[in-house]
Design a protein around this motif. Structure first.
Motif, short mmCIF file in Angstrom:
data_model
loop_
_atom_site.label_atom_id
_atom_site.label_comp_id
_atom_site.label_asym_id
_atom_site.label_seq_id
_atom_site.Cartn_x
_atom_site.Cartn_y
_atom_site.Cartn_z
N TRP A 189 -57.07 46.36 49.35
CA TRP A 189 -56.24 46.15 48.16
C TRP A 189 -54.98 47.00 48.22
O TRP A 189 -53.88 46.52 47.94
CB TRP A 189 -57.04 46.50 46.90
CG TRP A 189 -56.19 46.43 45.66
CD1 TRP A 189 -55.93 45.33 44.90
CD2 TRP A 189 -55.44 47.51 45.07
NE1 TRP A 189 -55.07 45.65 43.87
CE2 TRP A 189 -54.76 46.97 43.95
CE3 TRP A 189 -55.29 48.86 45.37
CZ2 TRP A 189 -53.94 47.76 43.14
CZ3 TRP A 189 -54.47 49.63 44.57
CH2 TRP A 189 -53.81 49.08 43.46
N GLU A 193 -51.09 45.86 48.32
CA GLU A 193 -50.15 46.35 47.29
C GLU A 193 -48.93 47.00 47.94
O GLU A 193 -47.80 46.79 47.50
CB GLU A 193 -50.87 47.34 46.37
CG GLU A 193 -50.05 47.81 45.19
CD GLU A 193 -49.81 46.73 44.15
OE1 GLU A 193 -48.95 46.94 43.28
OE2 GLU A 193 -50.48 45.68 44.21
N ARG A 197 -45.06 45.73 47.52
CA ARG A 197 -44.02 46.59 46.95
C ARG A 197 -42.94 46.97 47.95
O ARG A 197 -41.76 47.01 47.62
CB ARG A 197 -44.65 47.88 46.41
CG ARG A 197 -45.42 47.71 45.13
CD ARG A 197 -45.59 49.06 44.45
NE ARG A 197 -46.64 49.02 43.46
CZ ARG A 197 -46.97 50.03 42.68
NH1 ARG A 197 -46.31 51.17 42.79
NH2 ARG A 197 -47.95 49.93 41.80
N GLU A 319 -57.33 50.82 37.13
CA GLU A 319 -56.88 50.64 38.52
C GLU A 319 -57.59 51.66 39.38
O GLU A 319 -57.77 52.81 38.99
CB GLU A 319 -55.37 50.81 38.65
CG GLU A 319 -54.86 50.59 40.07
CD GLU A 319 -53.37 50.77 40.19
OE1 GLU A 319 -52.94 51.84 40.68
OE2 GLU A 319 -52.64 49.86 39.78
N SER A 321 -57.66 52.60 43.61
CA SER A 321 -57.27 52.25 44.98
C SER A 321 -58.47 52.15 45.91
O SER A 321 -58.46 51.38 46.87
CB SER A 321 -56.28 53.29 45.52
OG SER A 321 -55.08 53.25 44.80
#
Length: 412
Positions: A189, A193, A197, A319, A321
């Motif tokens: 994940w 991400e 970004r 959230e 990580s």
């Protein structure tokens, strides 16, 4: 280029002199990075390597810039640097101390200007290192300067990412990644991400998960295989900050208490952080404060003891990580309910080795907790299946995979 996959072929090379940098380290921890670095460094030392860890905590003050705290244990050396700046800037600079995670380039630059001369003098006084492993972007400027001035190949591990996006923090991470020989992220994940970004990067990014410290699962399997094992406690372990979602758990616990007058479980919350008082007030307003225990920060061995006396571990993060607390609970034979977010979904497969619930939904969380607490057999099956999958997260495997990354850049 972003690369996914594991590297289990152990490309053993000569004994290495490894340098690491981290924002925290046991016993003074504020998050998971310090624990990760401790276990990684210990694993490399156990393989015969020499490891020096530079700990650059923002809140350790000393009037003497040469006042390093040095501790040595065989081939493991830990150097603590005094890095408090003039004025009370800690809350603004260090995300560990900030709700809003606001930082300014000027204050980060001031920190780097004060830290780097100390690190430079130390590195000039010791033999060269074979590889430098920087952990996250807290000290990006100093890390890249170490790499360039001392000509040490650098690996950067990104442990988490700002949510919501923060322009300056994201710029620091991009700067670190583009100036590293290789990079590591702790979940698929997080890998995705970063790709979303930051776009195409100048370095390869590899996925190597966090590890879990466990010697034997015999006792854990005994707990998992015993449907009658049902202590009257539910646990949460984590920093008391907005992204950890502890308020979601408190509301779910209150729903269970209201719907069942004979519900006699205690909710035990391990951790500290900026929302502690706010969460205590919430528990009072929900009329559950007599059944909720705020235990504060616990050491690793204390967390293990807490989990062993739990029927259920809940991770309601907004959230995450990775989700190291999921592995900690699994390693103790305790079933996990986790929110459907970030790296948690890579650890927990819904209905197979744990339960996943929709993000922020206290009602569904309460329903899932109720079902598991009233079904010992299902709880036992989930815990057993989770234990069967935990070996890939052993620190032995994490050290092997990380060593392969080191070898790639040393031999490049």
């Amino acid at each position: 280029m972003i690369i996914e996959g594991n590297f289990y072929a152990y490309l053993r090379c000569d004994i290495l002199r490894i340098l690491m940098m981290t924002p925290d380290y046991p016993p003074n921890l504020y998050g998971g990075i310090g624990t990760h670095v401790y276990n990684l460094a210990t694993g490399f030392v156990n393989e015969g390597n020499s490891v020096t860890v530079l700990v650059a905590k923002i809140n350790r003050h000393s009037d003497d810039p040469n006042n390093f705290e040095v501790s040595e244990n065989g081939k493991l050396t830990v150097i603590n640097f005094p890095t408090t700046m003039d004025g009370d800037f800690s809350n603004e600079i260090d995300p560990h101390f900030s709700k809003t995670r606001i930082a300014t380039p000027f204050k980060w630059a001031e920190l780097s200007n004060k830290l780097f001369p100390m690190v430079y003098r130390f590195l000039k006084s010791v033999d060269p290192f074979d590889v430098f492993h920087a952990h996250d972007s807290f000290h990006a400027f100093t890390s890249v300067a170490i790499k360039d001035l001392f000509n040490i190949p650098m690996v950067t591990t990104i442990h988490s990412i700002s949510a919501p996006p923060n322009h300056f923090n994201d710029s620091l991470r991009r700067y670190m990644l583009n100036n590293s020989n290789k990079a590591i992220v702790v979940s698929k994940w997080l890998n995705e991400e970063i790709g979303t970004r930051y776009g195409e990067l100048a370095t390869d990014v590899h996925v190597i998960p966090n590890g879990i410290d466990y010697d034997s699962c015999e006792d854990s399997f005994r707990r998992a295989c015993n449907p009658q094992f049902q202590p009257l406690s539910i646990t949460f372990c984590g920093r008391l900050s907005p992204l950890k979602g502890c308020d979601v758990l408190l509301k779910a616990f209150a729903i269970l208490k209201r719907s069942n007058s004979s519900f006699n479980y205690k909710l035990k919350i391990a951790g500290d952080g900026p929302l502690k008082n706010e969460l205590k007030l919430l528990s009072e307003s929900l009329s559950i404060d007599k059944d909720v225990e705020f235990l504060g920060f616990l050491k690793n061995n204390e967390v293990k003891l807490l989990l062993r006396q739990s029927s259920l571990h809940v991770i309601p993060s907004i959230e995450e990580s990775f989700g190291i607390t999921a592995l900690e609970a699994i390693a103790e034979g305790i079933p996990v309910i986790a929110s459907q977010t970030g790296g948690l979904s890579e650890i927990i497969e819904n209905g197979v080795n744990g339960i996943v619930f929709p993000l922020g939904n206290s009602e569904i969380l309460a329903n899932e907790m109720d079902k598991l607490l009233n079904n010992p057999y299902t709880r036992s099956q989930l815990a057993k299946q989770a234990l069967k999958r935990i070996e890939k997260y052993s620190w032995d495997n994490i050290v092997i995979e990380t060593n392969n990354i080191y070898n790639m850049i040393i031999n490049d």
